[in-house]
Design a protein around this motif. Structure first.
Motif: not given
Lengths: 252, 252
Positions: A74, A88, A92-93, A96-97, A99-100, A103, B64, B67, B71, B106
């Motif tokens: 990042x 990256x 924003x949409x 963060x997907x 990021x999801x 994670x 949108x 999860x 995130x 995590x």
């Protein structure tokens, strides 16, 4: 001026490889500093200054130190203007997907792959015994993660995660996790990966998209793969193996 | 217009609580939709549309869906202009340091805390047996994580992670992880946390900084704590316990 970026890495570590491939592909001017885990260089005072948690990869950019490969990817995407937006996205949409997925990676694909490989092949080279029970539990997590990759994360229009038409830092990170399976016995690796056609195609697409850097950074892994193979055929012939023999042949 | 934010959560889940506290503290207009894990609501078709991985928390904002709690916290910090900068700073250096703690979370603090609590107390309520060996292994990871919080992540000028003077999304996420330890036997919880003075102070500071929302969202956990305590004293008196009795008294 931040000064030249320093990347502390051991190419036998999958997140190290992801960061190195990213830097090379994106033309980032950096110095690779080898932290040889098998020689316990990660415990050295010099490296402790960069990462007090003693894990690779880590970076030093001027006075700024950072560890955890996702955070590093990042940072590199944000701090180096030459990096294309698809790695990256600023949207924003889309961001963060990504990021999801990253994670999700930690307790699923990474947990399964690392624990499976280290309890079936790599353990003794790092001074730990193989544990068949732990391997069986890790295999469950690995297979479940592969099926989620196949059915959910790769279930989009494009060839990459989340339906992308170009790779993101998540593609690179997760594919590098899976290439660690190269050190397994070939039959075992095929048994695990073969049912997941989209995953196999995605590994190939990510490799193609980032070559020649992908292959060059993975060379050490392919050499280790050969050593483990030779070791396995010697064991098959003599019917025995000791930790000492294992260690003598698995210096990486 | 995105429409009103929907937050799918079970307050017995620690990342659910972090997202709920964040929304309430920051005056975000949202609807809380209870996904009762003990009633298997996470497997319902409605929730599967929002999160095909069947985990809470998840959000739906217009069309949108998202999860993975980290995130989600990043998204809320970016998409709602009313959220103060300290939660997830726009400054890239401060921002990626927060990513680094969240990534570390995590496989360290979360892995240790979740597996310890579920193998010493919570398991039977979720239909899983207690496993003392797994509890012992989780305890090692938990204690090592606490000592890294104490010596590295809380080793700065301010009271919060990374030396911050105000909480970030990492403080909220990690403190909510640790409050799960409330359901342990009190002596056991004290034994684990007591040596880590900075950690204890930081839990208190994060709670104070986000009250009354912190306490209100945690009420369900305090009620569960009482139930588990009563259960333990019944067991101590009668000297026996079965899974059925355990389950009858631990509906949350």
């Amino acid at each position: 001026m931040m000064g030249k970026l320093k990347v502390y890495a051991d190419r036998m570590s999958q997140p190290s490889r992801a960061v190195l491939i990213f830097c090379r592909f994106n033309g980032i001017d950096f110095e690779e500093i080898k932290v040889d885990l098998s020689k316990r260089h990660h415990l050295s005072p010099e490296f402790t200054e960069v990462n007090p948690l003693h894990k690779v990869p880590a970076i030093l950019h001027g006075n700024f130190n950072l560890f955890e490969s996702h955070a590093i990817l990042v940072y590199l995407s944000s701090a180096f203007p030459g990096v294309a937006d698809h790695w990256y996205p600023t949207d924003v949409f889309r961001r963060v997907k990504i990021n999801s997925v990253l994670d999700w990676h930690h307790s699923n694909l990474r947990y399964g792959a690392v624990n499976y490989v280290s309890n079936t092949v790599l353990g003794p080279a790092l001074g730990r015994p193989l544990n068949p029970e732990a391997a069986a539990e890790a295999e469950k997590v690995l297979l479940s993660s592969l099926s989620k990759l196949e059915d959910i994360w790769l279930n989009g229009d494009g060839h990459f995660l989340l339906g992308g038409f170009q790779p993101s830092i998540a593609d690179l990170s997760l594919v590098c996790e899976l290439t660690q399976l190269e050190v397994l016995d070939e039959k075992d690796r095929d048994r695990i990966l073969f049912p997941y056609k989209k995953v196999l195609q995605w590994i190939e697409d990510t490799r193609t998209a980032t070559n020649p850097h992908f292959e060059e950074v993975h060379n050490i892994l392919y050499r280790a793969k050969k050593k483990f193979q030779q070791q396995r055929s010697r064991v098959a012939k003599t019917g025995t193996e000791t930790n000492n023999v294992m260690e003598r042949h698995s210096k990486m």
